[in-house]
Write a protein that holds these residues in place. Structure first.
Motif, short mmCIF file in Angstrom:
data_model
loop_
_atom_site.label_atom_id
_atom_site.label_comp_id
_atom_site.label_asym_id
_atom_site.label_seq_id
_atom_site.Cartn_x
_atom_site.Cartn_y
_atom_site.Cartn_z
N ALA A 142 4.28 0.91 2.13
CA ALA A 142 5.06 2.00 1.52
C ALA A 142 4.34 3.33 1.69
CB ALA A 142 5.32 1.71 0.05
N LEU A 143 3.69 3.53 2.82
CA LEU A 143 2.91 4.75 3.06
C LEU A 143 3.83 5.94 3.23
CD1 LEU A 143 0.28 3.41 5.61
CD2 LEU A 143 0.03 3.64 3.14
N GLU A 144 3.42 7.06 2.62
CA GLU A 144 4.13 8.32 2.80
C GLU A 144 3.32 9.32 3.60
OE1 GLU A 144 5.31 9.75 -0.98
OE2 GLU A 144 6.70 8.09 -1.38
N SER A 145 2.05 9.01 3.82
CA SER A 145 1.19 9.86 4.64
C SER A 145 0.03 9.01 5.13
CB SER A 145 0.68 11.07 3.84
OG SER A 145 -0.16 10.64 2.78
N ILE A 146 -0.72 9.58 6.06
CA ILE A 146 -1.91 8.91 6.58
C ILE A 146 -3.09 9.84 6.40
CG2 ILE A 146 -0.65 7.49 8.23
CD1 ILE A 146 -1.38 9.47 10.39
N PRO A 147 -4.29 9.31 6.29
CA PRO A 147 -5.46 10.16 6.09
C PRO A 147 -5.78 10.97 7.33
CG PRO A 147 -6.12 7.88 6.35
CD PRO A 147 -4.63 7.88 6.25
N PRO A 148 -6.46 12.08 7.17
CA PRO A 148 -6.81 12.91 8.33
C PRO A 148 -7.87 12.23 9.19
CG PRO A 148 -7.83 13.78 6.35
CD PRO A 148 -6.92 12.67 5.90
N SER A 149 -7.85 12.61 10.45
CA SER A 149 -8.82 12.02 11.37
C SER A 149 -10.19 12.67 11.25
CB SER A 149 -8.33 12.14 12.81
OG SER A 149 -8.11 13.52 13.14
N TYR A 186 -0.44 1.24 14.44
CA TYR A 186 0.88 0.70 14.14
C TYR A 186 1.26 1.14 12.73
CZ TYR A 186 -0.08 -2.26 18.18
OH TYR A 186 -0.38 -2.71 19.44
N LEU A 187 2.31 1.98 12.63
CA LEU A 187 2.76 2.55 11.35
C LEU A 187 4.21 2.20 11.06
CD1 LEU A 187 1.20 6.09 11.87
CD2 LEU A 187 0.29 4.29 10.41
N THR A 188 4.77 1.22 11.72
CA THR A 188 6.18 0.88 11.59
C THR A 188 6.52 0.41 10.18
OG1 THR A 188 6.32 0.30 13.92
CG2 THR A 188 7.98 -0.66 12.47
N GLY A 189 7.71 0.78 9.73
CA GLY A 189 8.22 0.26 8.46
C GLY A 189 7.57 0.86 7.24
N ASN A 190 7.34 2.17 7.25
CA ASN A 190 6.81 2.87 6.09
C ASN A 190 7.78 4.00 5.71
OD1 ASN A 190 3.92 1.87 5.33
ND2 ASN A 190 3.94 1.88 7.58
N ASN A 191 7.29 4.97 4.94
CA ASN A 191 8.12 6.11 4.52
C ASN A 191 7.54 7.41 5.04
OD1 ASN A 191 9.84 4.38 3.00
ND2 ASN A 191 8.35 4.38 1.32
N LEU A 215 0.83 -1.19 0.00
CA LEU A 215 0.00 0.00 0.00
C LEU A 215 0.87 1.25 0.00
CD1 LEU A 215 -2.64 -1.10 2.66
CD2 LEU A 215 -2.85 -1.20 0.17
N ALA A 216 0.55 2.17 -0.90
CA ALA A 216 1.22 3.46 -0.94
C ALA A 216 0.37 4.55 -0.29
CB ALA A 216 1.55 3.86 -2.38
N GLU A 217 -0.90 4.29 -0.11
CA GLU A 217 -1.79 5.25 0.52
C GLU A 217 -2.99 4.53 1.09
OE1 GLU A 217 -3.11 8.01 -2.38
OE2 GLU A 217 -4.13 6.50 -3.62
N LEU A 218 -3.68 5.20 1.99
CA LEU A 218 -4.92 4.69 2.58
C LEU A 218 -6.08 5.55 2.10
CD1 LEU A 218 -3.76 4.01 6.26
CD2 LEU A 218 -4.13 2.33 4.45
#
Length: 1312
Positions: free
Chosen positions: A609-616, A630-635, A586-589
């Protein structure tokens, strides 16, 4: 008998106190096993000895006060016999009646006259794994074995067991509450549910008064001392007053009677009492409705045998499981009132037709037998609603079940049903729950299109299914089909609520795993209107259907370890509570994830491979209920911090191994409910001071960053664990006091950190304090040898309050170029891993002296360690893995090999050419088919969570001996030759490799150069992937091959006249390696710290022992430096010396004799009135050598080269310390500062300097031998020359051995 071919010798001795763990079971035999017994064992492996223990006699209680506790005394008879000696022969020799055997400190069984005790011991040892008959004979004579198998000459008496079974005595008794009756002496008996008052003389034949106590009362009579009032229940209750003689009797009767009167049913529990018959008085308790006789040795005959059980006229429930009956007791069929009968694990092979008499029977348990069919008469048990047939030998579903219309569950796990015809289930329309686990099931078929409408739950785990079509099961709600090899799965999913279809059955030696091969989800999954939980982990899915994620019933979705590249948008509010998307692409959610899934409490998107997370939320107000993220091991970068603010209910945040340069201080302060924060593996230089706003924070893990300032967390009231290892800390600003909750602080790997004594004293209350070892590098280190390996380890306790994982790490094993590493996982106990950590290395050393065959010494190491666990290993156990790096032959130039042995679920993997090479075998029921079959054949009960008797999922363990023969200690042993392509070795426990695959573990370690940082990263990844258990990892970097050679040729240098250079200041090194002589271990309770005194520190303060003279200017040849790959050959007849060696001299000694000695000291050369200590510094500094002394002839007499020497070379002076003395100094409290400062809680910290090293050593108690017995004194006229009388001998020896001049330098002091 007349044909006895041997003579039985009895040696009766008195007992002694037990030696192991305060054990009452293990007796030392050193004073009993003499030359006569050893002569008996010689020449015939069928001979041996059996220890016969007498019955335990409990001490008499005191006349008043509480009962005293003391160690009971036991008579011990050592009987020499052979494997053909029977119980009958032994009893005839000692005029006894019977012998009894006890296994694992548990039940005691009477032996049959034809049984052979010694052969039983030999068979027991053989089943453990011993193969050599001589070794079996030796182990059978070991005293520690009594904790595993023990023989008694009479039945042992257990006071506590006897109290719960029967209380009996003669006391003063008065009947009724009025004064009409007088006090009289009567026999009073408390057995079962009744109080029996009888005549003293005729207690069984005379008049009896029976008082039912269930529901009654027992009260203290305050007007009389030690008096109790017993009253029965009901309107016509009777009362008896009993006056006891002592307080102990009063308390014992009160305690037992209170249990009886508090019962709501007339239950008598006599389980696990080693009974052969029920007490005869029990038959007077005619109100008994529930009788539990589980785990005994009940016989049919006798006054209290099973034939008398029909005398209980109101009995409804009878438990006779685990009684070794062998045949079904037909007398039970005469108890017509029975509603519940349990005959599990009795080796039954047939059920009698009389079973049809039990028309009231509702529950029948026949699990763990050898049944293959059921009688037709069982079809008449119309009230039977529960029938247990698991772990028998059925090859098909019994047809009689069609008539048992009240039975709603088919419990047939662990049988031999290979094919299931769904048409059979159609005819059994009453069955709703089908359990066919562990059957070797290959086909589930339906010959016609009949609908199976009644089945709602189906369990097909751990079978051999390749395809599964359940479309005819139209009302299925729960399906378990894990650990098959499914390629297709067809269901009617309209009513489906839970689907478990994950699979991870690893092969024995391959790194890949057999998984389900679903590439897409079928439409029926999306049509499930009631599905609540879906587990499709470890498949090949590339996308998720939008209809599935927008389901209005789905609450938990597990899709980890697939190939997902995107997640569909949420179209409406969904009830999803847990979502696991780890290990995808996954590159995005979806932007709407937190906006639409307002009930989401758990989200794991690690290893993407996430570079950002969606807003709450879209506004400042957030309705997020997210608690674990848990966001370990992304970008991810530091910009994601602002997006986390809306999750104000967040308790756990793992954002390790991303690209964070900082964390916004203002954002962190808003996460007030945060309890656990993991920021490891980023590029952080500081942790914001606003972390002090997180008042509930109890865990902060931020290792492997660039943090230079200690965060402000020591004021947090609930902080428990702080891990700031592998950073750049320089100092710590501490408050006046630390929080009492702080249990673990890890500061290792901070090379610039210097701690003062005040700081260390403030840390003294911390249970686990981890600091670096202190070391220096000096010019003398050019003589030291580099080992071709280096290790680091990490342990994490997870959500438990105790750490149940221990690590063994020795870089210099057996004081040579060998290494030993191990890891031990106790699952839920910490005692056994600690014992193995402390003893297993020594056991391996001992076994290596007996055998050089890898499979033999490794196997015996595990078996001996299993025995040495003693009583701790009876009920507790641990998985274990041991790695031994050694040379293939005794030749110092031979190549290295790695021998691995393991039991349980601890694993080892070797990285070779960047690819994982598994070296261990996972001994769990889920992963090992042959072990599962072995356990099934031995009729163990495997519960639904795949655990043997509900205890452990492992089939091989160290300890847990009470689960024998299902769980054994025999290890898997494998030897792998090492080569230059081998990069590193990884050791881990079950929790690590359940979450981190072999390939990912190898790639993780390759990206981190430091072994300790790599081990910590592995543990952090496992935690971020959802692991809640204890995690342990060991990483050993390997440099095998010519590329790692550090040899240097001799170098000739010119040194100016003058004082020696000053030593390099001590510094903290980040490396995880241990001192050459110490075991690197972790306890979780004591501090993980040990100190290593540097060579320069010793040399700089050695003024009282070393000569002040320095070599004159001129040409000095530096010795050739040798590495551990090419060690210098040790030559007999010569010993190596340096031109500027320390000379130990004494004015009070002459001819090598100390004032307290009567013989010359070993290793000391006599020359006039001076003493010269012989030192072998070869090429290693701080190397502890052990082994047998090698002696050789010398012109001056016979001399012996000491192998046990610690050598420190520095600046023209050498300090040699006997290894034996070092061990004594370490143990001595008065010299503890020599090896580190010991804090009040047992923690050890390094001394700031070693200025008192020599003084402390000289103050140690003097020995009859050793290097400190002769106080050395300075002599300014010391000259390092070879006297003329010895020059010719030196030349001849050097010429004969063809050695270079620089190799051989004899030091002699010449007194002109």
């Amino acid at each position: 008998r007349a044909n006895i071919s041997m003579k039985i010798i009895q040696l009766v001795t008195t007992s002694r106190n037990m030696k192991r763990n305060g054990s009452r079971s293990c007796v030392t035999r050193k004073t009993r096993f003499g030359s006569r017994e050893r002569d008996w064992l010689k020449g015939d492996t069928q001979r041996g000895c059996v220890c016969l223990y007498g019955g335990t006699v409990d001490p008499q209680p005191p006349a008043s006060g509480t009962q005293a506790s003391s160690t009971p005394q036991t008579d011990l008879q050592l009987v020499l016999c052979s494997t053909s000696t029977t119980v009958e022969e032994l009893c005839a020799q000692k005029n006894g009646h019977a012998l009894y055997v006890q296994l694992h400190g548990d039940l005691v069984r009477r032996l049959d006259p034809s049984e052979r005790p010694l052969q039983m011991v030999y068979d027991y040892l053989a089943s453990m794994g011993y193969a050599d008959p001589v070794r079996v004979q030796q182990e059978a004579a070991n005293s520690d074995l009594s904790c595993l198998i023990r023989f008694y000459s009479e039945r042992p008496v257990n006071a506590d067991q006897q109290e719960r079974t029967l209380l009996k005595g003669v006391f003063s008794v008065r009947k009724g509450k009025t004064q009409l009756h007088k006090w009289a002496e009567r026999q009073v008996i408390l057995c079962g549910t009744c109080l029996i008052v009888a005549s003293v003389k005729d207690s069984l034949t005379g008049k009896m008064h029976i008082l039912p106590l269930v529901g009654g009362k027992v009260e203290e009579v305050k007007r009389r001392q030690h008096c109790l009032m017993f009253s029965s229940a009901g309107s016509q209750a009777q009362t008896y007053f009993v006056n006891f003689d002592t307080l102990a009797d009063y308390q014992r009767w009160h305690r037992q009677a209170s249990k009886v009167v508090s019962q709501t049913v007339s239950l008598v529990d006599l389980s696990c009492y080693s009974l052969e018959a029920v007490p005869e008085y029990l038959f007077y308790s005619q109100d008994i409705t529930h009788l539990n006789l589980r785990h005994n040795f009940m016989s049919l005959q006798g006054p209290g045998g099973l034939l008398n059980l029909p005398r209980f006229s109101q009995l409804k429930s009878l438990n006779l499981s685990h009684n070794r009956l062998g045949v079904f007791p037909e007398c039970v069929c005469e108890i017509l009132t029975l509603t519940e009968l349990n005959l599990s694990c009795n080796s039954l092979r047939a059920i009698p037709v009389q079973i049809g008499n039990l028309q009231s029977l509702q529950t029948l348990s026949l699990d763990g037998n050898h049944l293959s069919s059921l009688p037709e008469e069982m079809g008449g048990l119309f009230q039977l609603n529960s029938l247990g047939l698991s772990f028998n030998s059925f090859s098909h579903v019994p047809a009689v079940l069609e008539r048992l219309s009240a039975v709603d569950k088919l419990a047939m796990a662990g049988n031999r049903v290979e094919s299931l015809d769904l048409c059979t289930l159609v005819r059994m329309s009453h069955l709703k729950n089908i359990d066919l686990r562990l059957n070797g099931l290959r086909w589930v078929k339906s010959e016609n299109l009949e609908v199976v409408s009644q089945v709602t739950q189906l369990d097909l785990r751990d079978n051999c299914l390749e395809s599964l079509d359940l479309s005819s099961v139209c009302n299925l709600e729960t399906l378990h089909c894990q650990r098959n090899q499914l390629g297709t799965l067809t269901l009617s999913g309209f009513t489906l609520r839970m689907l478990h279809a994950s699979s991870n059955r690893e092969s024995n030696r391959a790194s890949s795993s057999y998984r389900n091969l679903l590439e897409y989800l079928p439409d029926w999954v999306c049509d499930c209107r009631k599905i609540e939980m879906l587990d499709i982990t470890r498949n090949l899915l590339s996308e998720l259907p939008s209809r599935l994620l927008n389901s209005l019933s789905l609450r938990k979705l597990l899709t980890g370890c697939n190939r997902l590249q995107r997640v569909p948008e949420l179209l409406d509010h969904v009830p999803l509570e847990a979502l696991d998307l780890q290990h995808n692409m996954l590159a995005e959610l979806p932007e709407s994830l937190f906006l639409k899934a307002l009930n989401l409490k758990y989200l794991n998107v690690s290893a993407n491979a996430l570079e950002s997370i969606p807003p709450s939320s879209q506004s400042e107000e957030s309705l997020s209920t997210l608690q674990e993220l848990y966001l370990t091991g992304n970008n991810l970068s530091e910009n994601c911090g602002a997006l986390l603010v809306g999750h104000q209910n967040l308790r756990i945040l793992h954002i390790a191994y991303n690209q964070l340069l900082s964390f916004p201080a203002s954002k962190l302060s808003k996460l007030e409910l945060l309890e656990e924060l993991n920021l490891s593996g980023n590029n952080l230089k500081t942790i914001p001071s606003t972390v002090s706003s997180c008042k509930r924070l109890h865990t902060l893990i931020a290792h492997s960053n660039h943090i230079s300032v200690f965060p402000e967390i020591l004021n947090l009231p609930e902080i428990k664990l702080v891990d700031l290892s592998c950073n750049e800390l320089t100092e710590i600003q501490l408050p006046d006091s630390l929080p009492a909750s702080l249990q673990e602080l890890d500061l290792t790997g901070n090379s610039s950190l210097m701690l003062e004594h005040k700081t260390l004293n403030l840390f003294s209350h911390i249970t686990t304090l981890k600091l670096d070892q202190k070391s220096t590098t000096t010019a003398g280190d050019s003589l030291s040898a580099s080992t071709p390996w280096k290790h680091g380890y990490s342990e994490m306790s997870g959500q438990r309050n105790k750490l149940c994982v221990s690590v063994l790490a020795v870089d210099h094993f057996r004081d040579s170029v060998e290494a030993c590493y191990g890891i031990f996982d106790g699952d839920r106990n910490e005692e056994v891993p600690r014992l193995l950590q402390c003893t297993m290395g020594d056991v391996l050393c001992e076994e290596l002296q007996h055998s050089s065959v890898d499979s033999v010494y490794m196997c015996n190491t595990f078996l001996t360690s299993h025995r040495k666990l003693g009583m701790a290993g009876q009920k507790l156990g641990a998985s274990g893995l041991l790695c031994y790096i050694h040379r293939e032959t005794s030749d110092p130039g031979a190549s290295f090999s790695l021998t691995v042995a393991n039991v349980g679920t601890c694993q080892a993997v070797l990285c070779r050419n960047g690819q994982p090479v598994p070296l261990s075998k996972v001994y769990s029921l889920e992963n090992c088919t042959e072990e599962m079959e072995r356990v099934k054949v031995s009729k163990a009960i495997i519960t639904e969570d795949n655990k043997v008797s509900g205890v452990t999922c492992c089939s091989r363990l160290l300890g847990c001996s009470y689960l024998s023969p299902w769980v054994l200690p025999k290890p898997w042993v494998h030897t792998e030759p090492l080569c230059s392509q081998d990069e590193f070795l990884i050791l881990g426990n079950r929790a690590l490799f359940e979450r981190v695959s072999y390939q990912e573990a190898v790639c993780t370690v390759q990206a981190v150069r430091d072994p300790r940082a790599a081990a910590k990263k592995l543990c952090s990844l496992a935690q971020s992937y959802g692991c809640k258990d204890n995690i342990g990892a060991v990483v050993v970097s390997l440099h095998i091959g010519e590329d790692s050679c550090t040899c240097e040729p001799p170098v000739t240098t010119t040194e100016p006249r003058g004082p020696a250079p000053a030593p390099v200041p001590a510094s903290v090194i980040p490396g995880p390696s241990d001192p050459a002589t110490n075991l690197s271990s972790s306890s979780g309770i004591v501090t993980e710290f040990s100190s290593e005194t540097s060579a320069s520190e010793i040399g700089s303060e050695a003024g009282s022992t070393a000569s002040d003279e320095h070599p004159s200017s001129g040409t000095v040849t530096r010795p050739e430096r040798r590495c551990s790959l090419h060690p210098a050959t040790t030559l007999c007849g010569l010993f190596q010396q340096q031109p500027s060696s320390t000379t130990f001299s004494s004015n009070q000694s002459d001819n090598g004799l100390d004032s307290d000695d009567e013989a010359p000291l070993e290793g000391v050369i006599s020359n006039g009135s001076k003493l010269e200590v012989e030192v072998d510094i070869h090429c290693c500094a701080f190397q502890l050598r052990s082994g047998p002394h090698e002696s050789f002839d010398h012109p001056s007499g016979k001399m012996r080269r000491q192998n046990s020497v610690v050598v420190s070379a520095t600046n023209g002076c050498l300090l040699a310390v006997c290894g034996r003395e070092i061990a004594d100094l370490k143990k001595s409290p008065s010299t503890s500062s020599l090896f580190g400062k010991k804090l009040s809680n047992g923690s050890v910290v390094a001394p700031e300097d070693s200025h008192n090293l020599i003084e402390v050593a000289l103050e140690a108690p003097k020995k009859k031998s050793g290097y400190f017995t002769a106080p050395a004194q300075q002599d300014p006229e010391d000259q390092l020359i070879v006297p003329p009388s010895l020059e010719q001998e030196v030349r001849e020896q050097r010429h004969s051995l063809e050695l270079p001049t620089s190799w051989l330098c004899f030091r002699r002091e010449f007194d002109s």
